[in-house]
Structures are given as structure tokens and as C-alpha cells.
Motif scaffolding. Structure first.
Motif, mmCIF file in Angstrom:
data_model
loop_
_atom_site.group_PDB
_atom_site.id
_atom_site.type_symbol
_atom_site.label_atom_id
_atom_site.label_comp_id
_atom_site.label_asym_id
_atom_site.label_seq_id
_atom_site.Cartn_x
_atom_site.Cartn_y
_atom_site.Cartn_z
ATOM 1 N N GLY A 102 37.346 40.676 43.067
ATOM 2 C CA GLY A 102 38.619 41.272 42.549
ATOM 3 C C GLY A 102 38.956 41.929 44.073
ATOM 4 N N GLU A 103 38.795 41.292 45.019
ATOM 5 C CA GLU A 103 39.469 41.796 46.042
ATOM 6 C C GLU A 103 40.069 41.467 46.975
ATOM 7 O OE1 GLU A 103 34.541 41.016 47.788
ATOM 8 O OE2 GLU A 103 35.999 41.843 46.158
ATOM 9 N N ALA A 106 43.216 41.048 45.098
ATOM 10 C CA ALA A 106 43.752 42.468 44.462
ATOM 11 C C ALA A 106 44.886 42.490 46.436
ATOM 12 C CB ALA A 106 43.062 43.840 44.664
ATOM 13 N N VAL A 107 44.519 41.986 47.416
ATOM 14 C CA VAL A 107 45.196 42.132 48.632
ATOM 15 C C VAL A 107 46.026 41.061 48.550
ATOM 16 C CG1 VAL A 107 44.976 41.501 51.152
ATOM 17 C CG2 VAL A 107 43.245 42.654 49.936
ATOM 18 N N VAL A 109 47.587 40.480 45.788
ATOM 19 C CA VAL A 109 49.272 40.837 44.598
ATOM 20 C C VAL A 109 49.202 41.912 46.031
ATOM 21 C CG1 VAL A 109 49.013 42.165 42.976
ATOM 22 C CG2 VAL A 109 47.886 40.498 43.016
ATOM 23 N N LEU A 110 48.659 43.149 46.057
ATOM 24 C CA LEU A 110 49.278 43.686 47.302
ATOM 25 C C LEU A 110 49.889 43.133 48.466
ATOM 26 C CD1 LEU A 110 49.395 46.358 48.328
ATOM 27 C CD2 LEU A 110 47.872 46.047 49.898
ATOM 28 N N GLY A 156 41.348 34.045 46.230
ATOM 29 C CA GLY A 156 40.705 34.474 45.280
ATOM 30 C C GLY A 156 41.658 34.150 43.816
#
Length: 624
Positions: A102-103, A106-107, A109-110, A156
Motif C-alpha cells: 500500500g505504500e 499511499a504516496v 494519493v498524497l 499502486g
């Protein structure tokens, strides 16, 4: 037992081979993660390398700042970790095909949030609320951020870590990502700057001639909602309309727009048409504060020359609105050893064509303000001097002409000053396109010159009619010299008042070079609802005079009409040309009715704006 062992080994071998084949198939089926990693690294590389240079594309605003570098750094770290992970897995030290933790997502989405936060709305015209601040750097950086976000989103959403990619394909993928980012970013930057210039061109065509007579309105043209007229000049194929932000060239015969050159979001410091109407010249200031000189071919709108323009080198431009100068006429700002130099620069190359020096004082005579008074007529530089105890008490006017090739004095003319105001000079009125200038007008008011000189010899020419004489200010009022040449003059003046039957009538007189009257025509008087705009009548060649009128009173507001008078004919030969009906030019009072002869037509117009300041001027093209 041995057979069982051999069989088990064969089965295990086949299983390993099948597993390898399945793994290879999986890699072939899911190449996006691999491509996204190495392409993303190319995006980062292009962003780091090209950002220091992208500001040169243009614009005034800064880039996206610290947050952009932070987002780029976070994305780079994640991509590099994915590349290292793929290499480790290639060595068998990492579990193959492990689902993503998920990293990456997550990035990604950031970074999506960063894209929303850092969108350069001020640099993109449709999104700029109050002030548009173009910035190719900001748009380029934003394009890099979006492409980086796309790469991380792909990583992702695949749900797997990157698979191994051959060493030969890694650098190719990085280079492809970098080049694609550079192309997309530069294209986006240039696109964001495109509103800075509006430039259309015309096909080459034949030059038109100025008509010798007109009889009707052939076409109409308006500037539109976003454009404002500040002047109109004569080109080689029709009028050149000078807008507040550039030029529009019209076909004189049809009114069709031939070409356009506008800089709506830059400061235009000055623009004019020169060189017998063949060149259009503009000095503009870019959003970065740099000044540029652009020279256009008035026939096609093609850019002939464009370079940086500097006025800080000790020279000032001279107003050439009265002269047909084929270059940039400039005067030295400082006095050096009692003289000031004047030069002409080629507008296309900035090379100096010639330079002469003028004395600042001649006895008790002083050089008038040079940026407004010194003119070039053919190959003669003419400079006026005022003579007296100081600049406010002139008792004599002195005019000196110099040859621009040798710098020698050609002639000088001296006369008593009729007023204490500054003396000025200009070429004679009514000069036809391509006609040699032979007459020089001298006076404190160039719309009503006091004296006419032969530009070749400096001798005074008695062009004004001998009878009735024009000797005092009252007699001079309303007198228009429509044409002044070496052969004589055409003079218009209202008939003196006194009788109602003579109201609104004019005398048109032709003289020879000595001022002797050749013939006189009395015209007008039929249209009491119209007013003649003094100073705007014109001689169309040597045989026809056009006199502009506009409506009087609220009921006739906006009406424009023209009286055409053939010289040598009787009252029955004159005719009225209806240009605009009452109200056609708007609901407010019209400005002066003006005329301008251009190739293909005679322009009839009245400058107008509405209450909101929008330009409501209509150009009417009068044709034969």
C-alpha cells in the motif's frame, strides 16, 4: 526404489520448469509496474535537469516552490526503492509476487493532493481570477508532478511490486520517460504562454492604388469587443489599424482582415507604420520587463526582424509622424561640444545608416525641442531654431537644412516670428503615395502653417491665394490647405458669414506656385442639418475634394456624410455620399468626422467609445 526417486525428480523438475514458465508469463502479462518504475525515474530526471532552464521559456510568476521539490523528492525515493526491490528480487532475496503493501498507492494519493494544491491557476489564463501571471516554469513543473503521480498510481493499482526488467531495457525506459516529460512539459509551457501573442499572416498580393474618386460605401469594419483603435495609417494594400496592443491590416478594396499582430497581455510602448507604409514597427515590454523591437512587413504580416530594444544608451527617438522616414530617427540625449547628433538606424539590422551633428546654438538662436521638431524630408534633415533673449520671447524663426550624406548645410531660412511659441516644420499637405516631397511647411501650428518653403532650395513659396488675402488671424481661421506641392496648392475656406444663403458654403481655390488663382469653386450649403469638421477635408489627387460632415442635433446624432466636389466643375457636379444614418454610429455624440486615403479606398470614420469605455468606432471604406 531408485525408479521412484528418479520419477520424483523428474516431476519436481517439470514443476520447476512449469513454475518458471508461469513466472515468465506473469512478467509478460504484467509489465506495467516495471515500466512505471523506470519511466517515473525518467520523469524525475527530466524535472531535476530541465527546471533550471524552463524559466527561459517566458512568464513573470515563480515556479511551484518548496512543496514541488518535496513532492518530487518523495516520489523519487519511492521509485528508487521499487527499482532496488526489483533488482533484489531478481537475485532471489525477496519473495516474488508479494502483494503491494500500500505504500505506492499511499504516496500516489498524497501526490494527487499535491496536484490539487499546487495547480498554477494564476499562470493559466482561463483559471486566472483577477490578474494573469504567465509562467512557463510553473506549468512545466506541474506537468512533471502530474506525470510522476500517474507513474505511482500505476504502481499502486497493479497490486504487485515491480518484476525484473532486463538491464538493456532499463536505461531506454528512463530515457523515454525523460524525453516524454521534457516534450510534454515544454509544450504545456508554450501553450500557457500562447495568449501573449495573436499573429495571423496573409498571402502575398498586389499593391493597390489610391482611388482618384469615390461614390459609395463599399465595406464596413469594427474593431470588436476586445480591441481598441488608437490610430490608422496607410499601408501598401490598405489601412493599417493601430490598436492599443498591436496592428490589424485591412484590404482597402474589400475591408477583409489581411493579417493581425497583437500583444494583448504586454505593454506596448510605441508602434507606427513607416517606410512609405511598407513596414510596421512595435516596441513592447515582455512580462519579464524586457523590451523588444518587432518589425513587420505590412503586405503579409511576416516578422522581418525582432530583437531586444534598449533606450538607455544615450539616444532618444524623434517623432516622425510628419515625415516618411525609412528607419528609426534618433537624437543624442546629451550635448557634446555644442552639438547634438542625429542618426537613422535600419530597423531590421539596427545598423546606423548615417549621422549628422546639429549646432545647439546659432548666435542668439537655440535649437527647438528635437524629439518633436527635427524631421527628415527626402535626404535633407531640417531643424528649426527660435531666436530671442530666452525660449519664451522669440523674435525670429530660423530653419536650417543639412544634407544627411555629407552633413553640409544645404540652405537656411530666416523670418520674423509671428508668435512667441515654438516653431515647427513638416512636409507639405496632400502628398500622394510615392510622390516626391518638395514643399516644407513652417509655423507654430502645423495644422495652419505660416510659411511654405521649397525643400530643395529653402526659397519661400507663395502658395496661398493672393485674393482675397489671408493676412490676419481672423482671415486664417477655418482655412485648410488641402494640398501643397511644387505646382501650387488647393485651399478650402468657409464663405464669410452675413447672408443666410451663404451659410454652410465653401470656396475651393487652386493656385499655382506663385499664389495666383487658377480657379475657384463654391460648394455646399444644401445640408443645414450637417456640420463641417474643419481640418479633416482632403484633396483626392488634383481634381477632387472631399469634405466630411456629421449630423447636428439629437435627431441627427451619429449621421456621417461626405460632400464630393470635382474641381473645375459647377455646383451641379458636386454630390453627397451618405456614409452612416442617424444613430448608426451609436447613441452618443460623434467625434470629428475624419478621412484618410489608403490604397483601395478612402476611409471615413469617427472615433467613438461607449459609457463603459468600449471602442465603438466604425471604419467605412469609400470606393469608386
Amino acid at each position: 526404489m531408485a525408479d521412484d526417486t528418479d520419477e520424483q525428480g523428474r516431476v519436481n523438475g517439470e514443476s520447476r520448469a512449469e513454475g518458471g514458465r508461469n513466472e515468465q508469463e506473469e512478467v509478460r502479462r504484467r509489465p506495467l509496474a516495471d515500466i512505471a518504475v523506470w519511466t517515473g525515474l525518467g520523469v524525475v530526471l527530466a524535472g531535476v535537469v530541465a527546471t533550471p532552464f524552463s524559466h527561459r521559456l517566458g512568464g513573470v510568476a515563480e515556479g511551484l516552490g518548496f512543496l514541488w521539490f518535496l513532492a518530487l523528492g518523495i516520489g523519487a525515493v519511492m521509485l528508487w526503492s521499487g527499482a532496488v526491490d526489483a533488482r533484489a528480487r531478481n537475485a532471489g532475496t525477496v519473495e516474488r509476487g508479494r502483494p503491494i503493501a500500500g505504500e505506492f498507492l499511499a504516496v500516489a494519493v498524497l501526490l494527487v493532493g499535491a496536484c490539487l494544491l499546487l495547480f498554477p491557476d494564476e499562470a493559466v489564463l482561463p483559471f486566472a481570477d483577477e490578474e494573469w501571471r504567465p509562467s512557463a516554469l510553473a506549468v512545466f513543473q506541474y506537468a512533471v508532478l502530474v506525470l510522476l503521480t500517474v507513474c505511482l498510481l500505476v504502481l499502486g493499482l497493479t497490486g504487485r511490486r515491480p518484476e525484473r526488467l532486463s538491464r538493456s531495457r532499463r536505461p531506454l525506459t528512463v530515457v523515454a520517460g525523460a524525453l516524454s516529460t521534457a516534450l510534454i512539459g515544454v509544450a504545456a509551457g508554450y501553450t500557457s504562454l500562447s495568449p501573449l501573442v495573436e499573429h495571423t499572416r496573409a498571402e502575398a498580393g498586389e499593391s493597390l492604388s489610391v482611388p482618384s474618386e469615390v461614390s459609395q460605401v463599399g465595406w464596413e469594419w469594427t474593431p470588436g469587443e476586445e480591441r481598441r483603435i488608437i490610430g490608422i495609417s496607410r499601408g501598401v494594400r490598405g489601412p493599417i489599424v493601430r490598436l492599443s496592443d498591436g496592428f490589424v491590416a485591412l484590404d482597402g478594396a474589400t475591408g477583409e482582415e489581411l493579417w493581425t499582430y497583437r500583444r494583448p497581455y504586454e505593454v506596448v510602448w510605441g508602434h507606427r507604420v513607416m517606410g512609405e507604409g511598407a513596414r510596421a514597427r512595435m516596441v513592447r515590454e515582455s512580462p519579464e520587463g524586457e523590451r523588444f523591437l518587432t518589425v513587420l512587413d505590412t503586405a503579409t504580416g511576416e516578422i522581418i526582424a525582432e530583437r531586444k530594444h534598449s533606450e538607455s544608451d544615450g539616444w532618444a527617438e524623434i517623432d516622425t509622424s510628419w515625415a516618411f522616414v525609412r528607419g528609426d530617427l534618433e537624437v543624442e540625449s546629451e550635448v557634446r561640444e555644442g552639438t547634438r547628433a542625429v542618426r537613422v538606424l535600419d530597423p531590421e539590422t539596427a545598423e546606423e545608416s548615417w549621422r549628422v551633428s546639429l549646432k545647439v546654438r546659432e548666435g542668439d538662436c537655440f535649437l527647438e525641442e528635437m524629439t518633436e521638431s527635427v524631421i527628415l524630408v527626402e535626404d535633407v534633415l531640417v531643424a528649426p531654431y527660435g531666436c530671442g533673449d530666452d525660449r519664451h520671447l522669440r523674435h525670429t524663426w530660423l530653419v536650417i537644412a543639412l544634407d544627411v550624406v555629407s552633413g553640409d548645410e544645404v540652405w537656411r531660412h530666416e523670418q520674423d516670428a509671428e508668435t512667441s511659441r515654438s516653431v515647427r516644420v513638416r512636409p507639405g499637405a496632400g502628398r500622394s503615395l510615392g510622390e516626391e516631397t518638395t514643399v516644407l511647411a513652417v509655423g507654430d501650428d502645423l495644422n495652419a502653417p505660416r510659411t511654405y518653403l521649397d525643400v530643395r532650395t529653402g526659397e519661400e513659396m507663395a502658395l496661398l491665394p493672393e485674393s482675397p488675402p489671408i493676412e490676419d488671424e481672423e482671415a486664417r481661421e477655418g482655412v485648410d490647405v488641402l494640398r501643397a506641392s511644387g505646382d501650387g496648392a488647393i485651399v478650402l475656406r468657409p464663405v464669410p458669414g452675413g447672408e443666410l444663403s451663404e451659410e454652410g458654403r465653401y470656396d475651393l481655390t487652386r493656385t499655382d506656385a506663385s499664389g495666383s488663382v487658377l480657379d475657384t469653386v463654391r460648394a455646399g450649403g444644401e445640408r443645414r442639418d450637417l456640420s463641417y469638421d474643419s481640418g479633416y477635408a482632403m484633396a483626392l489627387g488634383e481634381d477632387t475634394v472631399l469634405i466630411p460632415h456629421r449630423g447636428l442635433g439629437m435627431e441627427n446624432m451619429g449621421e456621417l456624410a461626405l460632400l464630393s466636389v470635382p474641381l473645375g466643375g459647377g455646383p451641379e457636379a458636386e454630390k453627397w455620399i451618405e456614409v452612416a444614418e442617424p444613430g448608426a454610429a451609436g447613441t452618443e455624440e460623434s467625434n470629428e468626422h475624419r478621412l484618410l486615403a489608403v490604397p483601395g479606398a478612402v476611409l471615413s470614420f469617427s472615433y467613438r467609445t461607449d459609457r463603459e469605455g468600449r471602442d465603438r468606432t466604425v471604419l467605412y471604406g469609400l470606393v469608386p
